[in-house]
Structures are given as C-alpha cells and as structure tokens.
Design a protein around this motif. Sequence first.
Motif, PDB file in Angstrom:
ATOM      1  N   ALA A 142       0.823  -1.212   0.000  1.00 34.62           N
ATOM      2  CA  ALA A 142       0.000   0.000   0.000  1.00 34.62           C
ATOM      3  C   ALA A 142       0.853   1.256   0.000  1.00 34.62           C
ATOM      4  O   ALA A 142       0.491   2.270  -0.599  1.00 34.62           O
ATOM      5  N   GLU A 143       2.018   1.185   0.659  1.00 34.78           N
ATOM      6  CA  GLU A 143       2.886   2.363   0.742  1.00 34.78           C
ATOM      7  C   GLU A 143       3.537   2.706  -0.588  1.00 34.78           C
ATOM      8  O   GLU A 143       4.062   3.811  -0.747  1.00 34.78           O
ATOM      9  N   THR A 144       3.510   1.786  -1.556  1.00 31.12           N
ATOM     10  CA  THR A 144       4.068   2.093  -2.873  1.00 31.12           C
ATOM     11  C   THR A 144       3.107   2.926  -3.716  1.00 31.12           C
ATOM     12  O   THR A 144       3.493   3.424  -4.771  1.00 31.12           O
ATOM     13  N   GLY A 145       1.862   3.048  -3.275  1.00 34.56           N
ATOM     14  CA  GLY A 145       0.867   3.813  -4.022  1.00 34.56           C
ATOM     15  C   GLY A 145       0.390   5.028  -3.252  1.00 34.56           C
ATOM     16  O   GLY A 145       1.107   5.584  -2.415  1.00 34.56           O
ATOM     17  N   THR A 146      -0.834   5.438  -3.518  1.00 34.28           N
ATOM     18  CA  THR A 146      -1.439   6.611  -2.877  1.00 34.28           C
ATOM     19  C   THR A 146      -2.542   6.160  -1.932  1.00 34.28           C
ATOM     20  O   THR A 146      -3.459   5.437  -2.342  1.00 34.28           O
ATOM     21  N   ARG A 147      -2.442   6.568  -0.674  1.00 34.81           N
ATOM     22  CA  ARG A 147      -3.452   6.202   0.316  1.00 34.81           C
ATOM     23  C   ARG A 147      -4.774   6.901   0.010  1.00 34.81           C
ATOM     24  O   ARG A 147      -4.811   8.111  -0.225  1.00 34.81           O
ATOM     25  N   LEU A 148      -5.873   6.116   0.020  1.00 37.64           N
ATOM     26  CA  LEU A 148      -7.192   6.679  -0.223  1.00 37.64           C
ATOM     27  C   LEU A 148      -8.118   6.521   0.980  1.00 37.64           C
ATOM     28  O   LEU A 148      -8.799   7.460   1.383  1.00 37.64           O
ATOM     29  N   ASN A 149      -8.162   5.291   1.530  1.00 36.60           N
ATOM     30  CA  ASN A 149      -9.090   4.983   2.642  1.00 36.60           C
ATOM     31  C   ASN A 149     -10.507   5.430   2.295  1.00 36.60           C
ATOM     32  O   ASN A 149     -11.196   6.075   3.101  1.00 36.60           O
ATOM     33  N   ALA A 150     -10.933   5.092   1.077  1.00 34.93           N
ATOM     34  CA  ALA A 150     -12.239   5.530   0.574  1.00 34.93           C
ATOM     35  C   ALA A 150     -13.203   4.359   0.526  1.00 34.93           C
ATOM     36  O   ALA A 150     -12.798   3.189   0.467  1.00 34.93           O
ATOM     37  N   ASP A 151     -14.492   4.663   0.578  1.00 38.85           N
ATOM     38  CA  ASP A 151     -15.509   3.629   0.422  1.00 38.85           C
ATOM     39  C   ASP A 151     -15.397   3.007  -0.968  1.00 38.85           C
ATOM     40  O   ASP A 151     -15.156   3.706  -1.958  1.00 38.85           O
ATOM     41  N   LEU A 152     -15.571   1.700  -1.027  1.00 38.35           N
ATOM     42  CA  LEU A 152     -15.478   0.987  -2.294  1.00 38.35           C
ATOM     43  C   LEU A 152     -16.769   1.159  -3.093  1.00 38.35           C
ATOM     44  O   LEU A 152     -17.832   0.711  -2.678  1.00 38.35           O
ATOM     45  N   THR A 153     -16.654   1.818  -4.232  1.00 33.06           N
ATOM     46  CA  THR A 153     -17.798   1.994  -5.127  1.00 33.06           C
ATOM     47  C   THR A 153     -17.349   1.732  -6.556  1.00 33.06           C
ATOM     48  O   THR A 153     -16.174   1.912  -6.899  1.00 33.06           O
ATOM     49  N   SER A 154     -18.315   1.339  -7.387  1.00 31.48           N
ATOM     50  CA  SER A 154     -18.007   1.086  -8.779  1.00 31.48           C
ATOM     51  C   SER A 154     -17.575   2.363  -9.494  1.00 31.48           C
ATOM     52  O   SER A 154     -16.649   2.344 -10.310  1.00 31.48           O
ATOM     53  N   SER A 155     -18.210   3.472  -9.171  1.00 31.21           N
ATOM     54  CA  SER A 155     -17.877   4.729  -9.847  1.00 31.21           C
ATOM     55  C   SER A 155     -16.444   5.158  -9.555  1.00 31.21           C
ATOM     56  O   SER A 155     -15.738   5.670 -10.435  1.00 31.21           O
ATOM     57  N   LEU A 156     -15.984   4.947  -8.319  1.00 31.88           N
ATOM     58  CA  LEU A 156     -14.610   5.315  -7.979  1.00 31.88           C
ATOM     59  C   LEU A 156     -13.613   4.425  -8.716  1.00 31.88           C
ATOM     60  O   LEU A 156     -12.592   4.910  -9.229  1.00 31.88           O
ATOM     61  N   LEU A 157     -13.896   3.126  -8.779  1.00 37.40           N
ATOM     62  CA  LEU A 157     -13.004   2.217  -9.493  1.00 37.40           C
ATOM     63  C   LEU A 157     -12.944   2.551 -10.984  1.00 37.40           C
ATOM     64  O   LEU A 157     -11.868   2.508 -11.594  1.00 37.40           O
ATOM     65  N   VAL A 158     -14.096   2.870 -11.569  1.00 40.02           N
ATOM     66  CA  VAL A 158     -14.116   3.242 -12.983  1.00 40.02           C
ATOM     67  C   VAL A 158     -13.322   4.526 -13.204  1.00 40.02           C
ATOM     68  O   VAL A 158     -12.610   4.681 -14.207  1.00 40.02           O
ATOM     69  N   THR A 159     -13.425   5.457 -12.275  1.00 41.10           N
ATOM     70  CA  THR A 159     -12.660   6.705 -12.381  1.00 41.10           C
ATOM     71  C   THR A 159     -11.160   6.431 -12.344  1.00 41.10           C
ATOM     72  O   THR A 159     -10.381   7.041 -13.089  1.00 41.10           O
ATOM     73  N   ILE A 160     -10.747   5.490 -11.486  1.00 40.21           N
ATOM     74  CA  ILE A 160      -9.320   5.183 -11.354  1.00 40.21           C
ATOM     75  C   ILE A 160      -8.784   4.479 -12.595  1.00 40.21           C
ATOM     76  O   ILE A 160      -7.728   4.857 -13.142  1.00 40.21           O
ATOM     77  N   PHE A 161      -9.513   3.450 -13.061  1.00 41.84           N
ATOM     78  CA  PHE A 161      -8.983   2.619 -14.140  1.00 41.84           C
ATOM     79  C   PHE A 161      -9.539   2.964 -15.524  1.00 41.84           C
ATOM     80  O   PHE A 161      -8.943   2.597 -16.533  1.00 41.84           O
ATOM     81  N   GLY A 162     -10.672   3.645 -15.558  1.00 36.00           N
ATOM     82  CA  GLY A 162     -11.294   3.905 -16.846  1.00 36.00           C
ATOM     83  C   GLY A 162     -10.736   5.092 -17.580  1.00 36.00           C
ATOM     84  O   GLY A 162     -11.091   5.352 -18.737  1.00 36.00           O
TER      85      GLY A 162
END
Length: 271
Positions: A142-162
């Motif tokens: 986890a320390e190699t990336g960016t800490r989010l500590n966010a609720d898991l939602t489809s819209s957030l995942l699509v925003t990250i990878f889409g």
Amino acid sequence: MEFLKKASALYAIVQPFLDITILAFLLYFAYRILVKTQAIQLLKGTVSLFLIYAIAFLLKLNTLLWLLNILAPGLLIGVAIVFQPELRKIFLKIGQSDWLRIGTRSKQSHLDSVMTTAEILSNRGRGMLAVFVRRNGLRDIAETGTRLNADLTSSLLVTIFGHDTPLHDGAVIIQGGHILAAGCFLPLSEQQDIRKSFGTRHRAALGLSEETDAVVLIVSEETGAISLAYDSRLYYDLASAEITRRLEELLDLGSEGTQAEDTGNDGKERN
C-alpha cells in the motif's frame, strides 16, 4: 487401576494408526506448501543428494563419502542462500495456515461493485488490478501507491482505471469494503514457465499471490479477459459468475477453487 490398564492397552492398539495418520497429514501439508511456493525443485535436489549419499554408503565408496561429509555443511549453507526466496515463502505459507490463526475472518462485501467495474472495463478495453486483502497485511504494498481509505464503489473504481489518471497503471488494495490505496506496485512473478504473451499485470498479480495469501483480480487491457490469481496460481479468463463464487469462498472460508488454468493460455496483455 483397572481403567488405566484398559486405557493403556487401548492406546497401544491405537498408537500406530495415530502415528501414521499424523505423519501422513504432515507430509501432505508439507507437499501442499512446496507446490504453492514453487519450491518443489528444492525438494528434488535434497532427495537427489540423499540418494547419492545412500548409494555411496551401501557400495562403501569411501572417497565419495569422505567428500560428501566435507561438503555437507557448505552445501547446507549454499542451499539456504540460493533458495532463500523459496524458504521464505514456505515459512510465510506456514504462518498463513488456518490452524495457526486465532479468530475469524471478517466477511468481505461489495463484490458486486468490483465485478460491475471489471465488466465495464473489460468492454471498454481498459486494464485493472484489484487486490483483496485476506490474512496477510499489505502495508508495504500500500505504501508504494497513494493512500485513499475511501468507500469501495463502482464509480470510484471506474474513475481510477477507466481514464488515464496517475493511478490507473497500478493496483488498488481492497479490504473490508474500503479502497486502502491505489496506484500500488506489485512484485513480479519469479516463475519461469509463464508464456511471454502475459504482460506486466498478470505477472504482477501472480507475483503477489506467490508472496502473500492475497487474491488478485485482473482485467486484461488487450483481450478483456477477467482472471484471478491466488495461491501462486493464475486462473485465466473466468466467467463473472465463477469469479464471484470463488471470491465469496476465498474471502469467507478460504476454500479453494477448481483446477487452475494453464498460465501459458493464449491471450496477450499489454504492459
């Protein structure tokens, strides 16, 4: 006293069966660890050395026995150095065992959000790496990336990878219905028999599954295939229903899925 004598006589009868059963369980457990850690070559080398020593002893080859006795301490040290990664993985697998763990595993949820995202990205030709935390903590990853500590939602995942965001090339770490971090770098697999057609995403997912008990979901950017990696195996191009079933089993009870697909399956992934 009569009861103790009967109990002692009964134990004398049961003892050989108990001894064999425990030994068989330990041998089976050791075999599973060796297979999961890809350390079977270490076992083959050890057996070969024992066979050479046994032949030299039976045939009374004194010169060979003398040489083996001199080299034995150095060979042990050399094996520990050369096979250090495999030995480390063996002890990690022992520590991951259910019978050494106290307490119950919290139930993972929000699988529908992840699967919905995977299907959307598959149709769009976008890649994805989602890591589900099980027993082993992944703080270093986890320390190699960016800490989010966010609720898991489809819209957030699509925003990250889409979209071509700074986080889309790495993996997201998921635990307890939360995205702990995104844009994380995973260790690449050390297996030598992986087809070159697999790119960085599949190799990274397989690499993490070799070092931890995490379950990694992969969406191929080129083929759209959705796959799973866990227990040092890559389960390639599974149906959505099958992936959901396996995730529910692995994240709830830790039960294993069916046989793994060949990691040399045709299907190319762009790095």
